[in-house]
Design an enzyme around this catalytic site. Sequence first.
Site, short mmCIF file in Angstrom:
data_model
loop_
_atom_site.label_atom_id
_atom_site.label_comp_id
_atom_site.label_asym_id
_atom_site.label_seq_id
_atom_site.Cartn_x
_atom_site.Cartn_y
_atom_site.Cartn_z
N SER A 119 0.84 -1.20 0.00
CA SER A 119 0.00 0.00 0.00
C SER A 119 0.88 1.26 0.00
O SER A 119 1.53 1.54 -0.99
CB SER A 119 -0.98 -0.04 1.18
OG SER A 119 -2.00 0.91 1.03
N HIS A 160 -5.36 -0.88 -3.74
CA HIS A 160 -6.77 -1.10 -3.36
C HIS A 160 -7.74 -0.70 -4.47
O HIS A 160 -8.87 -0.31 -4.20
CB HIS A 160 -7.12 -0.33 -2.07
CG HIS A 160 -6.09 -0.47 -0.99
ND1 HIS A 160 -5.81 -1.69 -0.40
CD2 HIS A 160 -5.27 0.44 -0.41
CE1 HIS A 160 -4.86 -1.50 0.51
NE2 HIS A 160 -4.51 -0.23 0.52
#
Length: 209
Positions: A119, A160
């Site tokens: 991330s 994501h």
Amino acid sequence: MKNLFLTSSFKDVVPLFTEFESNLQGKTVTFIPTASTVEEVVFYVEAGKKALEKLGLFVVELDVATESLDHIAATLRKNDFIYVTGGNTFFLLQELKRTGADKLILEEIAAGKLYIGESAGAVITSPNIAYIQSMDSPKKAEQLTNYDALNLVDFCTLPHYNNIPFKKITQKIVADYTKSLKMHPISNHEAILVRDEEVITKLANGKTD
């Protein structure tokens, strides 16, 4: 030899990681959770740690925001891999630059050390992180004077992608930046594998795109 494994959610792409790097048993990982220390939702930190330990790796935690440069340097050099977790990308970049850890990480990667970015840890490999402002708050990094990042790759990883609760915002980021930046959106079940200049995006069930 540049070796990067970039992901949205490490625990969801472990099979891709073991394909990418099979020599794991007994190796050590410098685990940098710094981006998560200013966030309320941090379950992914423990999930990432457990996933690494299940692979037979020894996890050595290093919060660059609270350690001296000497300790950061010794830890990064001593261990076999570098793992940077998710959280606030701007705070992470601020602390890497403030401490000089950014340069040390780049040196280790240039020497061939495997870098795992999850991330925020994947986003900072981009040339600049301004594109992630609508997902992460720059207000958590008031000392950060510019958004120039590690510049390890010529593209911008967007983690994501199409995953709840980021479905709408990730679609908007792609729409806003796709013409001006080289965007590489990845879902929680995808990873970007980088070996030198070769870049491959893989889905955890074995498909490539």
